[in-house]
Write a protein that holds these residues in place. Structure first.
Motif, PDB file in Angstrom:
ATOM      1  N   ASP A 197     -13.771 -19.304  16.644  1.00 22.00           N
ATOM      2  CA  ASP A 197     -14.140 -20.544  15.975  1.00 22.00           C
ATOM      3  C   ASP A 197     -14.450 -20.290  14.508  1.00 22.00           C
ATOM      4  O   ASP A 197     -14.031 -21.047  13.633  1.00 22.00           O
ATOM      5  N   VAL A 198     -15.188 -19.223  14.232  1.00 24.78           N
ATOM      6  CA  VAL A 198     -15.610 -18.898  12.870  1.00 24.78           C
ATOM      7  C   VAL A 198     -15.531 -17.390  12.653  1.00 24.78           C
ATOM      8  O   VAL A 198     -15.996 -16.618  13.500  1.00 24.78           O
ATOM      9  N   ILE A 199     -14.957 -16.987  11.532  1.00 29.90           N
ATOM     10  CA  ILE A 199     -15.074 -15.615  11.055  1.00 29.90           C
ATOM     11  C   ILE A 199     -15.849 -15.644   9.748  1.00 29.90           C
ATOM     12  O   ILE A 199     -15.510 -16.402   8.835  1.00 29.90           O
ATOM     13  N   VAL A 200     -16.905 -14.830   9.669  1.00 25.21           N
ATOM     14  CA  VAL A 200     -17.664 -14.677   8.431  1.00 25.21           C
ATOM     15  C   VAL A 200     -17.091 -13.477   7.686  1.00 25.21           C
ATOM     16  O   VAL A 200     -17.248 -12.331   8.121  1.00 25.21           O
ATOM     17  N   PHE A 201     -16.407 -13.739   6.579  1.00 31.88           N
ATOM     18  CA  PHE A 201     -15.786 -12.684   5.775  1.00 31.88           C
ATOM     19  C   PHE A 201     -16.724 -12.331   4.620  1.00 31.88           C
ATOM     20  O   PHE A 201     -17.166 -13.199   3.878  1.00 31.88           O
ATOM     21  N   GLY A 202     -16.990 -11.035   4.472  1.00 36.38           N
ATOM     22  CA  GLY A 202     -18.004 -10.596   3.520  1.00 36.38           C
ATOM     23  C   GLY A 202     -19.367 -10.549   4.181  1.00 36.38           C
ATOM     24  O   GLY A 202     -20.400 -10.677   3.522  1.00 36.38           O
ATOM     25  N   ALA A 203     -19.373 -10.322   5.498  1.00 39.35           N
ATOM     26  CA  ALA A 203     -20.609 -10.393   6.275  1.00 39.35           C
ATOM     27  C   ALA A 203     -21.631  -9.336   5.882  1.00 39.35           C
ATOM     28  O   ALA A 203     -22.833  -9.524   6.093  1.00 39.35           O
ATOM     29  N   THR A 204     -21.187  -8.223   5.304  1.00 39.86           N
ATOM     30  CA  THR A 204     -22.138  -7.171   4.954  1.00 39.86           C
ATOM     31  C   THR A 204     -22.790  -7.394   3.589  1.00 39.86           C
ATOM     32  O   THR A 204     -23.681  -6.644   3.196  1.00 39.86           O
ATOM     33  N   THR A 218     -20.087 -20.446  21.103  1.00 34.76           N
ATOM     34  CA  THR A 218     -19.340 -20.440  19.838  1.00 34.76           C
ATOM     35  C   THR A 218     -18.789 -19.042  19.597  1.00 34.76           C
ATOM     36  O   THR A 218     -19.515 -18.051  19.664  1.00 34.76           O
ATOM     37  N   ARG A 219     -17.507 -18.973  19.313  1.00 34.21           N
ATOM     38  CA  ARG A 219     -16.815 -17.678  19.183  1.00 34.21           C
ATOM     39  C   ARG A 219     -16.817 -17.253  17.715  1.00 34.21           C
ATOM     40  O   ARG A 219     -16.094 -17.813  16.908  1.00 34.21           O
ATOM     41  N   ILE A 220     -17.614 -16.249  17.415  1.00 36.66           N
ATOM     42  CA  ILE A 220     -17.834 -15.818  16.033  1.00 36.66           C
ATOM     43  C   ILE A 220     -17.477 -14.349  15.884  1.00 36.66           C
ATOM     44  O   ILE A 220     -17.744 -13.538  16.779  1.00 36.66           O
ATOM     45  N   ALA A 221     -16.879 -14.008  14.750  1.00 36.63           N
ATOM     46  CA  ALA A 221     -16.571 -12.614  14.428  1.00 36.63           C
ATOM     47  C   ALA A 221     -17.056 -12.309  13.022  1.00 36.63           C
ATOM     48  O   ALA A 221     -17.199 -13.205  12.182  1.00 36.63           O
ATOM     49  N   LEU A 222     -17.295 -11.027  12.764  1.00 36.90           N
ATOM     50  CA  LEU A 222     -17.743 -10.552  11.455  1.00 36.90           C
ATOM     51  C   LEU A 222     -16.620  -9.755  10.810  1.00 36.90           C
ATOM     52  O   LEU A 222     -15.986  -8.919  11.473  1.00 36.90           O
ATOM     53  N   ALA A 223     -16.384 -10.001   9.527  1.00 38.46           N
ATOM     54  CA  ALA A 223     -15.274  -9.328   8.843  1.00 38.46           C
ATOM     55  C   ALA A 223     -15.732  -8.758   7.511  1.00 38.46           C
ATOM     56  O   ALA A 223     -16.600  -9.311   6.830  1.00 38.46           O
ATOM     57  N   GLY A 224     -15.098  -7.650   7.125  1.00 40.53           N
ATOM     58  CA  GLY A 224     -15.367  -7.011   5.846  1.00 40.53           C
ATOM     59  C   GLY A 224     -14.507  -5.773   5.710  1.00 40.53           C
ATOM     60  O   GLY A 224     -13.655  -5.483   6.558  1.00 40.53           O
ATOM     61  N   ARG A 225     -14.739  -5.018   4.654  1.00 44.23           N
ATOM     62  CA  ARG A 225     -13.890  -3.856   4.360  1.00 44.23           C
ATOM     63  C   ARG A 225     -14.224  -2.638   5.211  1.00 44.23           C
ATOM     64  O   ARG A 225     -13.362  -1.796   5.448  1.00 44.23           O
ATOM     65  N   SER A 281     -17.777   0.541   9.744  1.00 44.66           N
ATOM     66  CA  SER A 281     -19.080   1.167   9.988  1.00 44.66           C
ATOM     67  C   SER A 281     -20.216   0.281   9.456  1.00 44.66           C
ATOM     68  O   SER A 281     -21.257   0.133  10.105  1.00 44.66           O
ATOM     69  N   LYS A 282     -20.020  -0.327   8.274  1.00 48.34           N
ATOM     70  CA  LYS A 282     -21.045  -1.214   7.734  1.00 48.34           C
ATOM     71  C   LYS A 282     -21.183  -2.476   8.582  1.00 48.34           C
ATOM     72  O   LYS A 282     -22.286  -2.993   8.777  1.00 48.34           O
ATOM     73  N   LEU A 283     -20.061  -2.978   9.082  1.00 47.82           N
ATOM     74  CA  LEU A 283     -20.111  -4.143   9.962  1.00 47.82           C
ATOM     75  C   LEU A 283     -20.865  -3.816  11.242  1.00 47.82           C
ATOM     76  O   LEU A 283     -21.653  -4.631  11.749  1.00 47.82           O
ATOM     77  N   SER A 284     -20.640  -2.624  11.764  1.00 48.21           N
ATOM     78  CA  SER A 284     -21.319  -2.203  12.988  1.00 48.21           C
ATOM     79  C   SER A 284     -22.824  -2.100  12.765  1.00 48.21           C
ATOM     80  O   SER A 284     -23.629  -2.539  13.611  1.00 48.21           O
TER      81      SER A 284
END
Length: 418
Positions: free
Chosen positions: A9-16, A35-42, A45-48
């Motif tokens: 449903d939503v991806i947060v890009f730049g989550a870190t 709600t289906r949410i994912a976290l995105a970034g470069r 390891s930082k996302l984890s």
């Protein structure tokens, strides 16, 4: 209702990033169950590490590696979600590929930009594509510019419901505010000051109707056609209920363009004599207020001038917050804002709307507004107008967003004054 044709449903890009993490935290605490949410970034390891810091609801959120400099990774990311919520700015530096990818994929998009040239770029380059694919491209879903845009929308809805005519001269007044500028906002200011040296870019920046058109058709409007972005005026000229002096609000030169674009996208619904400006209340003593207003005006000019020249920019870079930096949780919780928008209708009635929230405007309150914007686009699609392309919060989400924001604790109301 969730759209099951996409994985998320939503991806947060730049989550870190600083505001990205605040947004992810807000969604983990407030998004409806399922709600289906994912976290995105470069960095995976930082996302984890970020995911470990978030509330328990986020412990199984998928992690997506994507880079603003890798178009193929952006294409793959936006194809998986109904809404992409990006905090990766300045958007003129890092946002062009992503907004293009979202438009092409028919993916709804929100950001936190306060950059007029970026929105103008999006209008010219992706508006037509987004209309074809059914994408809602909605810049400025934080303190830039939801309180301004939804405040005027609320005025319009109340006046229309009352059958009181159309809006005329309208001014949004910042009556209360406590909070600091984010590092991302400062970085955007650096980009804007650099652009201001270019004559063509300056035409966009100085045009009060720079965003009030379709692709390739920027109106040729003089600054005097709308209220000044740097006013020093008697408060009573806005509404007799106000006292003292109103001075410049540093976000006016952006917010006003978004509100005017809303009126354009709504086919001039606010009124044929609608004019819009913003200002800040500086106390009830006129003399003190005028001195303060002159000081604010000089300070804003000095900041932009300082950022434009290398020697002073180096000094300011040591002082001003950097991207990814922000205030403590205690400081964020102490922040607040209140905007009151005043208008007189074509039938002579005086109206006012109020938009207000607790929490630092650029951080805690922005994370709330940004998160609710993402949820409105992802989950409330049946309640949204069938309008696509490069939009604004009011024209894209209107009543659905206002309903969500009220439920989240934001004050949004309008009344007749006389």
């Amino acid at each position: 209702m969730s759209d099951q044709s996409r994985e998320f449903d939503v991806i947060v890009f730049g989550a870190t990033g600083f505001v990205g993490e605040l947004t992810a935290e807000y969604l983990a605490q407030n998004a409806p169950l399922g709600t289906r949410i994912a976290l995105a970034g470069r960095s995976e390891s930082k996302l984890s590490e970020l995911r470990k810091r978030l509330p328990a609801a986020a412990e199984r959120w998928p992690l997506i590696v994507a880079d603003a400099d890798s178009p193929s990774s952006l294409d793959a990311m936006v194809a998986r979600t109904r809404v992409i919520a990006t905090t990766v700015g300045p958007y003129l530096k890092y946002g062009e590929a992503l907004v293009g990818a979202a438009a092409s994929a028919g993916t709804d998009y929100i950001d936190l930009t306060g950059e007029v040239p970026f929105v103008r770029y999006a209008i010219d380059k992706v508006d037509e594509v987004a209309r074809v694919t059914g994408a809602r491209i909605v810049p400025s879903c934080g303190f830039d510019s939801i309180p301004s845009d939804i405040g005027v929308w609320t005025l319009y809805r109340k006046i229309t419901d009352d059958g009181a005519g159309e809006l005329t001269a309208t001014t949004n007044v910042v009556t209360k505010m406590r909070g600091g500028a984010s590092g991302g906002t400062v970085d955007s200011m650096r980009v804007i000051t650099g652009l201001a040296r270019d004559p063509e870019a300056r035409k966009v920046l100085m045009n009060p109707q720079a965003l009030s058109s379709g692709p390739g058709d920027m109106p040729q409007a003089h600054r005097s056609s709308e209220p000044s972005d740097m006013p020093i005026i008697s408060a009573e000229t806005v509404d007799p209920s106000l006292k003292g002096t109103l001075g410049p609000f540093f976000m006016a030169s952006y917010n006003t363009r978004i509100v005017r674009r809303s009126n354009f996208l709504l086919d001039g619904a606010y009124g044929k004599d609608f004019r819009y400006g913003e200002a800040m209340a500086l106390g009830k003593n006129k003399l003190v207020g005028r001195v303060a207003a002159a000081g604010v005006s000089a300070a804003v000019g000095a900041l932009f001038t300082g950022l434009a020249f290398k020697p002073t920019r180096r000094v300011l870079d040591r002082i001003l917050p950097k991207p990814g930096e922000g205030p403590s949780e205690e400081s964020r919780n102490k922040g607040f804002f209140e905007l009151q928008a005043f208008t007189r209708t074509t039938t002579g009635k005086r109206y006012r709307s109020i938009t207000a929230a607790s929490g630092d405007p650029g951080y805690k309150a922005t994370a709330m507004m940004f998160g609710e914007s993402a949820l409105a686009l992802a989950l409330d699609r049946e309640d949204l107008p069938e309008r696509y392309g490069v939009l604004t919060p009011a024209s894209a989400m209107g009543d659905a967003l206002a309903k969500r924001l009220r439920a989240a604790g934001m004050k949004i109301e309008a009344d007749v004054l006389g």
